[in-house]
Design an enzyme around this catalytic site. Structure first.
Site, PDB file in Angstrom:
ATOM      1  N   GLY A  31       6.738  -5.306   3.669  1.00  0.00           N
ATOM      2  CA  GLY A  31       7.320  -5.522   2.351  1.00  0.00           C
ATOM      3  C   GLY A  31       6.846  -6.755   1.597  1.00  0.00           C
ATOM      4  O   GLY A  31       7.405  -7.101   0.562  1.00  0.00           O
ATOM      5  N   TRP A  42       4.165  -7.288  -0.259  1.00  0.00           N
ATOM      6  CA  TRP A  42       3.708  -7.007  -1.629  1.00  0.00           C
ATOM      7  C   TRP A  42       4.882  -6.595  -2.522  1.00  0.00           C
ATOM      8  O   TRP A  42       4.931  -6.960  -3.688  1.00  0.00           O
ATOM      9  CB  TRP A  42       2.608  -5.939  -1.616  1.00  0.00           C
ATOM     10  N   ASP A  54       6.274   3.992   2.941  1.00  0.00           N
ATOM     11  CA  ASP A  54       5.579   3.715   4.195  1.00  0.00           C
ATOM     12  C   ASP A  54       6.071   4.672   5.269  1.00  0.00           C
ATOM     13  O   ASP A  54       7.213   5.141   5.216  1.00  0.00           O
ATOM     14  CB  ASP A  54       5.795   2.264   4.649  1.00  0.00           C
ATOM     15  N   ASP A  60       4.703   9.766   4.517  1.00  0.00           N
ATOM     16  CA  ASP A  60       3.255   9.713   4.722  1.00  0.00           C
ATOM     17  C   ASP A  60       2.586   9.938   3.364  1.00  0.00           C
ATOM     18  O   ASP A  60       2.807  10.975   2.730  1.00  0.00           O
ATOM     19  CB  ASP A  60       2.874  10.813   5.719  1.00  0.00           C
ATOM     20  N   ASP A  69      -1.891  -1.713   0.082  1.00  0.00           N
ATOM     21  CA  ASP A  69      -2.466  -2.685   1.019  1.00  0.00           C
ATOM     22  C   ASP A  69      -2.455  -2.108   2.439  1.00  0.00           C
ATOM     23  O   ASP A  69      -2.475  -2.837   3.417  1.00  0.00           O
ATOM     24  CB  ASP A  69      -1.653  -3.993   0.957  1.00  0.00           C
ATOM     25  N   LYS A  71      -6.740  -1.674  -0.901  1.00  0.00           N
ATOM     26  CA  LYS A  71      -7.551  -2.338   0.131  1.00  0.00           C
ATOM     27  C   LYS A  71      -8.581  -1.368   0.691  1.00  0.00           C
ATOM     28  O   LYS A  71      -8.271  -0.203   0.955  1.00  0.00           O
ATOM     29  CB  LYS A  71      -6.653  -2.839   1.255  1.00  0.00           C
TER      30      LYS A  71
END
Length: 197
Positions: free
Chosen positions: A49, A51, A66, A82, A105, A145
């Site tokens: 958590g 971000w 998540d 997912d 990220d 990312k």
């Protein structure tokens, strides 16, 4: 453990962030103004958590997604799901169908096999981008990312077609030995046909 000596690890502990990654988003936002007050932000691969915490601090409303559970954060709606599955998109849609910003990220489970880790990272980034294409408002921003490797150029070329401003960036808080780099896209073009490079 080397990370225990890590400047950002201790800074996060001291300042109440859930992960050192919080500083990466702070640095990215200071440079590129991705998130502004009042924005609606979709944070993919959000747990634990860090971000989401930063996005809330910046004045955003956040929907976080998540596979792993995440302790509640005020100002954040959490979906356990997912990001590669259609049912997760359905859950997001129930809350909001368009966002100003999509962040990701997420890292794959690291195997230590460079080529495999790179491939898994690219698959995650592409899944995040599929969600961004569906949920970003025209003019919206996207940060994801990526792990550097053979497929990076091709994946980034595809991402670039959809944004007015596009850049690869490694924030100072990324570990020096890390292969990670972030794609920053601003000014999403909505449903237009992607332009050729």
């Amino acid at each position: 453990m080397k990370d225990r000596q890590d400047y950002y690890y201790w800074k996060a502990k001291k300042e109440g962030y859930r992960s050192r990654a919080a500083y990466k988003l702070k640095q990215i936002n200071a440079k590129f103004e991705i998130i502004k007050k009042g924005y609606h932000v979709l944070d993919l691969g959000a747990s634990p958590g860090g971000w989401s915490q930063v996005a809330v601090e910046l004045g955003a409303d956040v929907v976080a997604v998540d596979l792993n559970p995440m302790k509640p954060i005020e100002g954040v709606v959490f979906i356990k799901g997912d990001i590669t599955k259609e049912e997760t998109k359905e859950e997001i849609r129930k809350i909001r169908d368009k966002f100003d910003v999509v962040l990701c990220d997420a890292s794959p489970k690291i195997t230590g096999k460079w080529d495999l880790d790179h491939f898994l990272s690219m698959e995650l980034a592409k899944a995040a981008f599929d969600i961004a294409k569906e949920f970003l408002k025209p003019g919206g921003n996207f940060v994801v990312k990526l792990f550097q490797g053979a497929e990076l150029e091709e994946v980034v070329r595809e991402f670039k077609k959809y944004f007015r401003f596009k850049k690869l960036h490694a924030p100072p808080a990324s570990r020096k030995r890390s292969a990670e780099i972030y794609f920053i896209g601003k000014g999403f073009g909505g449903k237009f046909r992607p332009k050729r490079d």
